[in-house]
Each structure stands twice: as C-alpha cells, then as structure tokens.
Design a protein around this motif. Structure first.
Motif, PDB file in Angstrom:
ATOM      1  N   ALA A  44      39.484  14.421  51.561  1.00 50.12           N
ATOM      2  CA  ALA A  44      38.727  13.202  51.274  1.00 50.12           C
ATOM      3  C   ALA A  44      39.373  12.052  52.039  1.00 50.12           C
ATOM      4  CB  ALA A  44      38.728  12.898  49.777  1.00 50.12           C
ATOM      5  N   PRO A  45      38.631  10.984  52.313  1.00 56.26           N
ATOM      6  CA  PRO A  45      39.253   9.815  52.948  1.00 56.26           C
ATOM      7  C   PRO A  45      40.422   9.285  52.125  1.00 56.26           C
ATOM      8  CG  PRO A  45      36.874   9.668  53.111  1.00 56.26           C
ATOM      9  CD  PRO A  45      37.164  10.847  52.224  1.00 56.26           C
ATOM     10  N   LYS A  46      41.382   8.687  52.812  1.00 58.43           N
ATOM     11  CA  LYS A  46      42.639   8.256  52.204  1.00 58.43           C
ATOM     12  C   LYS A  46      42.443   7.351  51.001  1.00 58.43           C
ATOM     13  CE  LYS A  46      45.746   8.506  56.210  1.00 58.43           C
ATOM     14  NZ  LYS A  46      46.599   7.710  57.151  1.00 58.43           N
ATOM     15  N   LYS A  47      41.410   6.514  51.023  1.00 58.82           N
ATOM     16  CA  LYS A  47      41.242   5.538  49.944  1.00 58.82           C
ATOM     17  C   LYS A  47      41.103   6.213  48.587  1.00 58.82           C
ATOM     18  CE  LYS A  47      36.234   5.143  50.733  1.00 58.82           C
ATOM     19  NZ  LYS A  47      35.123   4.212  51.096  1.00 58.82           N
ATOM     20  N   TYR A  48      40.607   7.442  48.561  1.00 60.44           N
ATOM     21  CA  TYR A  48      40.457   8.144  47.285  1.00 60.44           C
ATOM     22  C   TYR A  48      41.796   8.680  46.795  1.00 60.44           C
ATOM     23  CZ  TYR A  48      35.519   7.625  48.305  1.00 60.44           C
ATOM     24  OH  TYR A  48      34.285   7.092  48.588  1.00 60.44           O
ATOM     25  N   PHE A  49      42.665   9.045  47.688  1.00 59.52           N
ATOM     26  CA  PHE A  49      44.019   9.445  47.293  1.00 59.52           C
ATOM     27  C   PHE A  49      44.767   8.257  46.693  1.00 59.52           C
ATOM     28  CE2 PHE A  49      42.864  12.951  49.872  1.00 59.52           C
ATOM     29  CZ  PHE A  49      43.758  13.993  49.649  1.00 59.52           C
ATOM     30  N   ASP A  50      44.508   7.075  47.230  1.00 61.04           N
ATOM     31  CA  ASP A  50      45.200   5.872  46.746  1.00 61.04           C
ATOM     32  C   ASP A  50      44.848   5.545  45.298  1.00 61.04           C
ATOM     33  OD1 ASP A  50      46.350   5.617  49.236  1.00 61.04           O
ATOM     34  OD2 ASP A  50      44.882   4.153  49.965  1.00 61.04           O
ATOM     35  N   MET A  51      43.743   6.093  44.797  1.00 60.71           N
ATOM     36  CA  MET A  51      43.361   5.855  43.406  1.00 60.71           C
ATOM     37  C   MET A  51      44.313   6.535  42.426  1.00 60.71           C
ATOM     38  SD  MET A  51      39.234   6.383  43.517  1.00 60.71           S
ATOM     39  CE  MET A  51      38.132   5.233  44.353  1.00 60.71           C
ATOM     40  N   TYR A  52      45.124   7.491  42.918  1.00 59.07           N
ATOM     41  CA  TYR A  52      45.937   8.321  42.034  1.00 59.07           C
ATOM     42  C   TYR A  52      47.398   8.302  42.472  1.00 59.07           C
ATOM     43  CZ  TYR A  52      41.272   9.772  40.813  1.00 59.07           C
ATOM     44  OH  TYR A  52      39.955   9.755  40.429  1.00 59.07           O
TER      45      TYR A  52
END
Length: 463
Positions: free
Chosen positions: A224-232
């Motif tokens: 997934a794009p990085k921004k979704y990893f940043d959510m966690y």
C-alpha cells in the motif's frame, strides 16, 4: 414493465418501502469483494484500524456480526458464494479445480441477473486468481458469468522486486511480505479496480447492472502507499509472545495450517511488522471502497443500488500461533459482511444471527426480483435486513481439508462451535465464556450432551 412489477411485488411482500425510482427500474447491485480481510474494522469493534468508508457503509445498512465462509481458502470460498452451493457439491477444495468441470451447467449469481436483462461485469478478483502471480490475467475466472471482464495490473505488480519477505522460502502469495510503496492510490492495482468500476457505473447508470469490484488486498504481499503505513506507528502494533496453552487440548490438525508453527517461522518482531502492513492495506482498500460509495452518490444511484461488501474468509495474525487462513478457528472462518439495500426498514444496525456466504445469492435475487435457480444451499437474509433480531434458527458450516484428504467440519451457532476432524478428534468452544478459544470442551463430561446434540445436527446438515 414486468421486471418493474416484480420489484414492486417483492418489496410489498417483504414490507420494504418502495420509492418511485425503484418502481421504474430494477435495483442495481454493487458487489464489493476483498481478499483475505478479517474483521479488523471499526464497525466490528476494532478501535485501532482506520476504516471510515466501510464503517460508513455499515451505518447505511446491516452489519452481520456472525457471518462465516464455507471454506477458508480463496477458490473454494468464492466458488460457493458465486454458485450458492457448498464445497462438497462443487468439490472445489483447492486453487486449481474449476467448478465447471464438475457442474458445467450451473447458473452462477451474475448469470441469473444477466438472464433478466442486467449488465454484468467484473473488475479484478471475484473468482480465484493467484494473487499476486495472476494479477492482470483472467485467472480461474468464469467467462459465462460476465459480459465484461477487466483485469488491472498496477505498480504493486511492477515493483515486486522491492517487497520485503520475512518468510523467504514461501512465494509472495503465501508469505509475510510487505512494501510501503511510493506513488498514488490510483497507480496500485486496487486503485485501478476502483477507477474501472466507477467508469462502468458511469457508462451503465441508466440500465440495471450487476457490477463486481474485486480488490486484491489485504492479501499478501501487503502493499500500500506509505501514507497508510504511517497510520499505524509500530509502538501501537501488538507484539505477540509464543505462549499458546490451547495447543495442549486441541488436536494437532487444528494448527496444521502453519508449518512451521508458530507463525510460519517468523519471530515476534517480524510478525509485528507484517501486522502493521496488513492493517495499512486494510485502510488502503477502505479508501478505494470510499471512492465507489462516493461515485454512487455522485451518480444518484444510491437509492436504487444494493451494495454488498464481503471477504472470502477471515485471517489469523498471531492468535493460536497462526497466520493467514485454512483453520477452523473463529478468526479464519468469520468474515466481514455488510448489506445496504434501498428501502430496508432498519439501517446502521448489527445482526448477531449466524449467517453464511452461501446466503448471499438468494438474498440478492430476492431483493432485486430476479429468478434464482432451484437448489441453492443458502437462505435469503431479507428478514434480517428488516429486523436484525428476527427469529433465525440456522447454524453455519465451514470446512477445510488437510493432507491425505482429511476433511474437517465446523458447526457454528450463536454461542458454540463444534469442530470434527474425524477419528474422534473434536473441538468444542463456548464463545460466551471463552471468546479466545483457549479451552476445548470436547472431553468435558459436563458438555457431553451438548456435544452429542451438535454432532447430530452437523451429520444431518451434511446429508
């Protein structure tokens, strides 16, 4: 006019309010499938996972809290939902056999809709694809089910060489592997699925349609794009300990989906990284679901479209020392399942009744006034759409196969689960007192009568 009359007649019989638009045309179906998604969603009580769009759909329909697949593996499960038949009828137990080889004349769900004048189309994975190996192809699709088929292939497929794999002896399609990708949502295969499904809705908004949007995530590799990893943030992701006393009381076959056990040989830190990535892909898919729902609103189709959201099975992530699927524990057999139908009496509600994915076919045909073939194995859920607490005496059967053709069966009602692997290997769980399935009651004298009763019910259902 005949079709419009059928919709009106069904709605009146079911007690569904009918608006003027519904009287003039058949209800559309937007059929949203996700791959390997468990119930880690806000609408199912997970407070860590960001899923605002799926949660929005739940607020507009009925969220089924106890929904179960027929087989916790992609192809058998998808075959069952699309044919309305259980695996022991289709005999699809693996990722290779096609149901047409066994039941060549079966009328699939989209075929039933096409017979009554619907435009039927698929974007992405509805029947089985090897994921990610067959992205961009038809995979194990069924040509007879669709008038239009679209197979996107995005940046995730092109950049597989960048993926981190914590289980390097396993192929990407069965691995703990992930990538925090560069670029936009629309460059990913699932972003393309949403784009193409929206285009089909735009082009066919003036005719009845059955459009299936099949997303490839959160199936591994978790991209997934990085921004979704940043959510966690990693510090907020659970770190499991290898401490599972339940293995002392349950049969070895209950845990045999993971070899090596636990966690396919990953260590706790690797599992934690993969969990972060899995949740990131859930949020990524959620954003694509939001694009579909926004398009329905923009095209003024919401009041004339049944929206169904489902996953082919659940997914372990650490519990019982397991990851992924193919067990008969709750996290593998249970699926997220939401239906939002125009005119349903209650919206934004949860139903605790035990339902199955084979129930989807008769539900959609009844809602849309479409003639269903005889012999479907499920039951229409329309009564539960009108009243989520309606009387409902139905258990769910899930099965899976081990080596040497050893079949396991699970019978799940609203409180208990019975699992039998044959040869006297049994599991019995009481979810009211043991929601984490730590205590196998199969050998408890206090539960002998209950065990006998559930075994008799399962044998009767399997006849």
């Amino acid at each position: 006019m005949l079709r419009s009359g059928l919709v009106l007649t069904f709605a009146l019989l079911l007690g569904l309010p009918v608006n003027a638009q519904a009287e003039d045309k058949h209800l559309n179906v937007l059929f949203i499938a996700v791959d390997d998604m468990n119930n880690d969603l806000g609408c199912y009580g997970n407070t860590q996972v960001h899923s605002p769009n799926i949660d929005r759909l739940a607020k507009e329909g009925t969220c089924f809290d106890r929904a179960y697949c027929q087989f916790p593996l992609c192809s058998p499960s998808r075959t069952s939902i699309m044919t309305g038949l259980r695996p022991d009828t289709t005999t699809v137990y693996d990722l290779r056999k096609h149901f047409r080889d066994v039941i060549p004349d079966v009328v699939t769900m989209p075929q039933a809709f096409e017979k009554q004048g619907y435009f039927t189309a698929r974007v992405g994975k509805i029947y089985h694809y090897g994921n990610p190996g067959q992205i961009g192809t038809n995979g194990l699709d069924d040509d007879a089910s669709w008038q239009t088929r679209i197979n996107p292939s995005g940046r995730d497929k092109q950049e597989e060489n960048l993926i981190i794999n914590h289980t390097p002896k396993r192929g990407l399609g069965s691995s703990l592997s992930f990538l925090a990708a560069e670029g936009t949502d629309e460059e990913q295969t699932d972003g393309m699925v949403a784009t193409e499904a929206i285009r089909l809705m735009e082009e066919n908004k003036d005719k009845p349609f059955f459009i299936a949007a099949g997303f490839y995530r959160p199936h591994c590799p978790y991209v997934a794009p990085k921004k979704y990893f940043d959510m966690y943030p990693m510090k907020e992701v659970p770190l499991w300990e290898n401490n599972f006393p339940e293995v002392k009381t349950a049969p070895d076959l209950a845990f045999a989906s993971n070899k090596p056990w636990p966690w396919l040989g990953a260590n706790p830190q690797q599992l934690q990284e993969a969990q972060q990535a899995y949740w990131a892909t859930i949020s990524f898919v959620d954003a694509q679901v939001g694009r579909l729902l926004d398009a329905l609103d923009r095209l003024d189709l919401r009041d004339n479209t049944v929206v169904v959201f489902w996953s082919d099975h659940g997914y372990h992530f650490g519990d019982h020392g397991l990851v992924m699927k193919q067990s008969l524990f709750e996290r593998s057999a249970r699926v997220p399942f939401i239906v939002s139908a125009p005119g349903q009496k209650k919206k934004g509600v949860h139903s605790g009744r035990t339902v199955e994915l084979v129930d989807v076919y008769p539900t959609l045909t009844q809602l849309c006034g479409v003639e269903a073939p005889a012999g479907l194995h499920g039951e229409s859920l329309v009564p539960l759409l009108n009243n989520p607490d309606a009387n409902w005496d139905k258990s769910a059967i899930t099965q899976t196969i081990r080596s040497k053709k050893r079949m396991g069966y699970s019978l799940r009602n609203e409180r208990y689960r019975l699992v039998t692997w044959g040869q006297g290997e049994l599991q019995l769980y009481d979810y009211e007192n043991d929601p984490e399935e730590k205590n196998n009651l199969a050998n408890s004298p206090d539960h002998a009568e209950l065990l006998e009763k559930l075994m008799a019910e399962l044998k009767q259902r399997l006849k």
